[in-house]
Write an enzyme that holds these catalytic residues in place. Sequence first.
Site, PDB file in Angstrom:
ATOM      1  CB  CYS A 254     -13.518 -21.508   6.919  1.00 41.45           C
ATOM      2  SG  CYS A 254     -14.705 -20.621   8.484  1.00 41.45           S
TER       3      CYS A 254
ATOM      4  CB  CYS B  51     -11.722 -21.783  12.566  1.00 43.33           C
ATOM      5  SG  CYS B  51     -13.490 -22.351  11.696  1.00 43.33           S
TER       6      CYS B  51
ATOM      7  CG  ASP C  39      29.052  -4.829   3.021  1.00 45.26           C
ATOM      8  OD1 ASP C  39      29.716  -4.282   2.876  1.00 45.26           O
ATOM      9  OD2 ASP C  39      29.992  -6.280   2.864  1.00 45.26           O
TER      10      ASP C  39
ATOM     11  CG  ASP D 254      28.884  -8.914   6.891  1.00 45.40           C
ATOM     12  OD1 ASP D 254      27.647  -9.022   7.557  1.00 45.40           O
ATOM     13  OD2 ASP D 254      29.862  -9.424   7.206  1.00 45.40           O
TER      14      ASP D 254
ATOM     15  CG  ASP E  12      26.774  -5.021   5.897  1.00 47.05           C
ATOM     16  OD1 ASP E  12      27.855  -3.953   6.587  1.00 47.05           O
ATOM     17  OD2 ASP E  12      27.002  -6.362   5.359  1.00 47.05           O
TER      18      ASP E  12
END
Length: 802
Positions: A34, A37, A488, A689, A693
């Site tokens: 759970c 835990c 871009d 790309d 960039d």
Amino acid sequence: MATEIERKGIAHGAGIDAPGQGEKVTIPVSGMTCAACSARVQRALAKTSGVRDANVNLMLNNAVVSYDPGVVRPEQLVSAIEDTGYGATLTSPDRTAFEEQEAQGRAQEEEFRSLRFRALVSLLAAAIGMIVSMPVMSAGVGGAGAAQQVADPFLRWSHRVIDPRLEAVLPWLYQIDPRFLTYVLLGLTVIVMTWAGRHFYTRAWAAFRHHAADMNTLVAVGTGAAFLFSLIATFFPDVFVSRGVSADVYYEAVLFIVGLILVGNMFEARAKRQTSHALRRLVDLQPKTARVERNGTEMELPVESVVHDDIVRVRPGERIPVDGEVVSGASAIDESMLTGESLPVAKAPGDAVIGGTINRTGAFRFRATTLGADSVLSRIVKLMRDAQGSRAPIQRLVDRVTGVFVPVVISLAIATFAVWFVAADAAPVVRAFAAAIAVLIIACPCAMGLAVPTAVMVATGRGAEAGILIKGGEALQRARDVTTIVLDKTGTVTEGEPAVTDVVMAADGGVGEDRLLALVAALEASSEHPLADAIVRYADERRLDRPTVETFDTVTGRGAVGVVDGSALAVGNQRLMADYAVDVGVLAPDATRLAELGRTPMFVAIDGKLAGLISVADPVKPTSQEAIRRLHEMGLNIVMLTGDNRRTAEAVAREAGIDRVVAEVLPEGKVAEVSRLQEAGEVVAMVGDGINDAPALAQADVGIALGTGTDIATEAGDVVLMRGDLRGVASSIYLSRRTLTTMKQNLFWAFVYNIIGIPIAAGALYVPFGILLSPILASAAMAISSVSVVSNSLRLRGVRLA
């Protein structure tokens, strides 16, 4: 800006860790059931010296830890996990993502089969227990007191409805000594508790030893108290009778509670397997064998035996076993399972092929290049595994609640017992006991723990099927809040490669279009200019034979001149034509029109006479207009950044339908523009790309990198589009919005279930409506709550993405 880039990592432009970033290890963790835990393991790791970041995933049952190897070793991280009461092991660092996923798949399958068998046996035992308990209840021995029938509505109903029919069908059962039948109930209960439900008690004990509590604690305390009460009532009934309390037993209730919780666990395990559906499909793409040529002999080998530079042969219809480069033959390759691109991609000698894709038509031979963990498919699988194991920021709310949830529930159960003991109008001890058990059993931290990670797993898998790799829950959540998309231009909105867009012939040029293109292509083949390369490619695509070039020369800033097949050729701008006294007046309007569209017009003169005009441009991708329209419909602002000149940029923006253009900017100018938008309150997604960039991608709130399949694993955005298609941007944001909606639905259900369920179990409806909740029905509700959360997340598999 530095802070943002540091947060997202310098590796944004490449798949390489930044200096000083430390190391990362994935540690399988066993025994977590759970949210409490996973939260406890995460807190223990976070407190360990040298740990930079820890992410414990309940769905994958693992911990991904970033650490400083100079301060802490992986073995110490394992010890830190074990100190919390859970199991942990280190896997081999040489294991590939395929092997890790296959191992996880086998473990999930084994868990499901085990739970299914134990659940079926437990429910069978519970059914037998209910039948056996009927004569016992009727005889008033052990479990027959009227107080129990009042306290447990489910047992009251079963006795009223089933008992008369059962006595008519099995009269001999009612002739057996009720005390013997009580011992049968005891035996069934002991078997189920010590075998089928053993893990509830061992894990609860381990948590207790480490001063913690989790879901197992609630189940163990609830069923354990009922069993202990029943055990005393069986062997020492006078302990209760002397105090005016009916000596009832709850064996059948324990059997049903354990059985129903195991059924819930079984369905939960099955749903977990389904959340990994996309990953399993990727792993299944990897062929098991390859047909390899060695020493002039063709042999079939396991794919693990293929080595670098092996020559591999592939027939039509077969999957490509490893990454490589075509050396002979040609074919069309179906890459849809990796990129989402439905059309086969033509491959010829020199082209790269990806392992796992399908050879549709011709046979070919290729040279193996990247293998094992370095292959494209393996790295995609690893990226997806990392993404599915990551945490969304919304998970922090769950962590805060689960830290106190179990202790609060135990306190509420004690308070419930006290209130019923004082206020009950009949059989206060039994009623108080039943209500307290119902509170313990109905409380479900599991649903809260599964609410967010199940949605992340299904969403990242669905994205991968559509060619969208989302690198984690944080990126998934941030993408939902994006308000502005920054694009871009080159390679993102446009094709990224110059192409011939128009051929305009002069009325009295004296040559046809094919002859003109053949002559110009022959001349430009000697040039290294990218515009010249576009013309050569265009002529080759039209299968035009190039004549012989006798002389060639370039005129800087103007064009090229030469003699081709006996004709004097001049190809270039208006200034070159003026140098050779060529009148371009007849085509000047066309040149102006094309220039206004952002294209580069080149005049062609043959033997001193204007023959035609060829324009070259980086064309807008066919899908860009549709993608930008979809982004506008989603309420997003679009900005295009480019280093190109303003006239060309504005022409591209007009054609694509983009709102705003920022032209003639250097890479640092792109970063400044993204920062300016952020300062204005915009949440920015930068699309590029992933290489040139990189700074702007790192600065943006969400970096979206466009890839082409072969370089996909080294792309660095928060989101990677495996196709160079802007429609993926709209799809990724749409998927993010749907996923966040699903997460919130899951959390709402998980919290509301507990907020409503616990008071009902405590008896809130008894005074106004006379309704009490049976602990058996509480266990069924608990099972349903977890399954409903996972099932809601699985609906994301049906999200339609372009």
